[in-house]
Design a protein around this motif. Structure first.
Motif, short mmCIF file in Angstrom:
data_model
loop_
_atom_site.label_atom_id
_atom_site.label_comp_id
_atom_site.label_asym_id
_atom_site.label_seq_id
_atom_site.Cartn_x
_atom_site.Cartn_y
_atom_site.Cartn_z
N LEU A 114 10.04 -1.72 12.83
CA LEU A 114 9.18 -2.58 12.02
C LEU A 114 9.30 -2.24 10.54
O LEU A 114 9.56 -1.08 10.19
CB LEU A 114 7.71 -2.40 12.43
CG LEU A 114 7.36 -2.73 13.88
CD1 LEU A 114 5.99 -2.18 14.23
CD2 LEU A 114 7.41 -4.22 14.10
N VAL A 115 9.13 -3.23 9.71
CA VAL A 115 9.01 -3.02 8.27
C VAL A 115 7.63 -3.47 7.85
O VAL A 115 7.16 -4.53 8.27
CB VAL A 115 10.12 -3.76 7.47
CG1 VAL A 115 10.05 -5.26 7.68
CG2 VAL A 115 10.03 -3.42 5.98
N GLU A 116 6.95 -2.63 7.07
CA GLU A 116 5.66 -2.98 6.49
C GLU A 116 5.90 -3.36 5.04
O GLU A 116 6.62 -2.64 4.31
CB GLU A 116 4.69 -1.80 6.57
CG GLU A 116 4.33 -1.42 7.99
CD GLU A 116 3.45 -0.18 8.06
OE1 GLU A 116 2.79 0.15 7.04
OE2 GLU A 116 3.43 0.47 9.11
N LEU A 117 5.31 -4.47 4.62
CA LEU A 117 5.56 -5.00 3.29
C LEU A 117 4.26 -5.20 2.52
O LEU A 117 3.26 -5.64 3.10
CB LEU A 117 6.26 -6.36 3.38
CG LEU A 117 7.60 -6.40 4.11
CD1 LEU A 117 7.97 -7.82 4.47
CD2 LEU A 117 8.67 -5.75 3.26
N ASP A 118 4.28 -4.86 1.24
CA ASP A 118 3.23 -5.28 0.32
C ASP A 118 3.69 -6.60 -0.27
O ASP A 118 4.87 -6.76 -0.62
CB ASP A 118 3.02 -4.25 -0.79
CG ASP A 118 2.31 -3.00 -0.30
OD1 ASP A 118 1.45 -3.12 0.60
OD2 ASP A 118 2.60 -1.91 -0.83
N VAL A 119 2.78 -7.54 -0.40
CA VAL A 119 3.12 -8.89 -0.85
C VAL A 119 2.28 -9.24 -2.07
O VAL A 119 1.08 -8.94 -2.11
CB VAL A 119 2.88 -9.91 0.28
CG1 VAL A 119 3.22 -11.32 -0.17
CG2 VAL A 119 3.67 -9.55 1.53
#
Length: 140
Positions: A114-119
């Protein structure tokens, strides 16, 4: 093409222009598509003279939808597992919006990478209009 965890690094950014010169027509079309006919989004006289805003403004969910499209274009179709936002400022006709997804972490859960992203989405003046997070499945 889906993302590969091997090609990602914490801090890596993906950016995209969501819309240049948002038109009132687009806002009204979204009102029709969503069924949200709140006069703040469609009635200039009500919005300026009764509610006191400088102009009608876009639905938050329109901004969220455009930002979500940037995310799916980046991570691939059917890859998002989480997506949440906070609306931080209004989006007005004429605005240009740019979105950024920043890799926060690379993790694994139940054998799935999984990749966790700040948007973040900002307008042409650099004002953040949306902040949020996303998580997506990635290939090894």
């Amino acid at each position: 093409m889906p993302l590969s965890a091997a090609k990602l690094a914490v801090g890596q950014e993906h950016t995209a222009r969501l819309v240049e010169d948002l038109k009132r027509t687009q806002i009204v079309q979204y009102a029709g598509a969503s069924g949200d006919y709140n006069p703040l989004h469609t009635d200039e006289i009500f919005t300026t003279q009764v509610a006191g805003y400088p102009s009608v403004f876009a639905h938050g969910m329109l901004t969220m939808g455009m930002t979500g499209k940037m995310l799916t274009d980046y991570v691939g179709d059917a890859r998002l597992t989480k997506y949440g936002v906070r609306f931080t400022s209004q989006v007005f006709p004429g605005d240009t919006l740019d979105a950024k997804a920043t890799v926060k972490a690379l993790t694994e859960r139940d054998g799935v990478k999984l990749v966790e992203l700040d948007v973040s989405t900002t307008n042409q003046n650099g004002v953040e209009v949306l902040s949020g997070y996303a998580e997506a499945r990635v290939d090894p």
